[in-house]
Write an enzyme that holds these catalytic residues in place. Structure first.
Site, PDB file in Angstrom:
ATOM      1  N   SER A 127      23.690   5.754   6.708  1.00  0.00           N
ATOM      2  CA  SER A 127      22.625   4.957   7.597  1.00  0.00           C
ATOM      3  C   SER A 127      22.441   3.639   7.361  1.00  0.00           C
ATOM      4  CB  SER A 127      21.907   5.970   8.169  1.00  0.00           C
ATOM      5  OG  SER A 127      20.430   5.199   9.023  1.00  0.00           O
ATOM      6  N   TYR A 152      13.765  11.362   6.894  1.00  0.00           N
ATOM      7  CA  TYR A 152      15.201  11.611   7.263  1.00  0.00           C
ATOM      8  C   TYR A 152      15.808  10.707   6.628  1.00  0.00           C
ATOM      9  CZ  TYR A 152      18.670   9.629   9.833  1.00  0.00           C
ATOM     10  OH  TYR A 152      20.281   8.556   9.960  1.00  0.00           O
ATOM     11  N   LYS A 156      19.702  10.250   3.773  1.00  0.00           N
ATOM     12  CA  LYS A 156      20.676  10.155   3.370  1.00  0.00           C
ATOM     13  C   LYS A 156      20.782   9.005   2.320  1.00  0.00           C
ATOM     14  CE  LYS A 156      21.578  11.194   7.672  1.00  0.00           C
ATOM     15  NZ  LYS A 156      22.681  11.109   8.697  1.00  0.00           N
TER      16      LYS A 156
END
Ligand code: UD1
Length: 344
Positions: A127, A152, A156
């Protein structure tokens, strides 16, 4: 006959669009999904578009025995595209362990079993969140990685590091890390799209629900940012354009075209669009008004970020070229289909 591809999280939003594109390119697909944030009926939508029902295993990738069993039941898997992950920024602040457990254990299990089963490559869904609030836009793959602002986002970053460490330790497979910007829209057939649980957190599903009257009005989070119209800027990328990049990436690894064992690509359009600009594009494309109001800034939001997609354009020969209006029309057609089916 092309080799079988395992798509983890293949009934989810980006996963389902990618399954369709893989099938169109002639790849047999097996999906593993625990249906934690998707519905098994997505398989019907995929089948209606492509004419092929993908193989489906309902299981959790954090269960390594289930992953091993899948590889025994479906021999000949040569590539993995890993979408199986929890993805809500806000929820990750409340339930960090859930995010670390799901996202990292899934990845580690896949990497472990890949080594055992002679899988040649894994595409990882990363991302633009890894760039944090960039000092300079557009961001290239060399832009600095900033400290993650949510668990979150941290999963990544850590996932990219895990893949790098495993490959540097001599693992016999390749990886392509795809850093997505803001995926939006739906398949033009309106057979598959985004299906958020409960109140949408992301802009476009909230916008289409407000346009339909399911929500009273869309809150525009902030109009006092240092941008031309004061609202935040993002790089909104059509989900079908995004899905196509995954087919190119998997093919590149299986055809031994990768220049390095690990490659990184930004997947965006290269155009920054503001929240108010996106509302405008939606209204222009559909003729439907979006009731909205200006609301306070949302904690943790980045002011502006958009991609320099030159590497993906030049090296992968891939371009995200669906006009934003067309993407908005597809998002609206999907919202109307959900209404027609009585889902929303
Ligand atoms: C976030 C994550 C991204 C993740 C994506 C999917 C960060 C920095 N980014 O993107 O990594 O992949 O979610 O979950 O963590 N907005 C409104 N009103 C709304 C909703 C959103 O004005 O009701 C605005 C936001 O302020 C933002 C833009 O719309 O400027 C896009 O928001 P959203 O769709 O939630 O995505 P991001 O926060 O950019």
């Amino acid at each position: 006959m092309k080799p079988r591809i395992l798509v983890t999280g293949g009934t989810g939003y980006i996963g389902s669009h990618t399954v369709v594109e893989l099938q169109k390119a002639g790849y047999p697909v097996v999906i593993i999904d625990n249906l934690s944030n998707s519905n098994v009926k997505v398989l019907d939508g995929i089948e209606r578009i492509s004419g092929i029902r993908p193989d489906f295993v309902e299981a959790d990738c954090t269960d390594i025995a289930a992953v091993r069993k899948l590889f025994n039941d479906y021999p000949g898997i040569k590539g993995i595209i890993n979408f199986a992950a929890s993805k809500a920024v806000g929820e990750s602040m409340q339930k960090p362990l859930l995010y670390y457990r799901n996202n990292l254990n899934t990845l580690m299990n896949l990497l472990e079993v890949m080594g055992e089963k002679e899988v040649e490559g894994i595409v990882f869904s990363s991302s633009c969140t890894v760039y944090g609030e960039p000092d300079v836009n557009p961001v290239t793959e060399e832009s600095p990685i900033k400290k993650a602002t949510s668990p979150y986002g941290n999963t990544k970053q850590i996932s990219e590091e895990i893949i790098t460490d495993v490959i540097n330790s001599g693992a016999p497979f390749k990886s392509i890390l795809l850093r997505y910007f803001n995926p939006v829209g739906a398949h033009p057939s309106a057979e598959i799209g985004e299906l958020p649980n409960g109140v949408p957190q992301n802009l476009v599903p909230y916008l289409t629900q407000a346009a339909m009257g399911i929500r009273k009005e869309l809150s525009v989070f902030g109009d006092d940012y240092n941008t031309p119209d004061g609202s935040c800027i993002r790089d909104y990328i059509d989900v079908v354009d995004l899905a196509k990049a995954h087919v190119i990436a998997i093919e590149r690894m299986l055809d031994n075209k990768s220049e390095e064992q690990i490659e990184v690509f930004n997947l965006g359009t290269g155009n920054g669009v503001s929240v108010l600009g996106l509302i405008n594009a939606f209204e222009k494309a559909t003729g439907v008004k979006v009731p909205h109001k200006i609301a306070p800034r949302r904690a943790g939001d980045i002011e502006k970020v958009w991609a320099n997609p030159a590497r993906a354009n030049n090296v992968l020969g891939w371009v995200a070229d669906t006009p934003i209006e067309e993407t908005m029309r597809n998002a609206w057609a999907w919202q109307m289909k959900l209404r027609e089916r009585g889902i929303m």
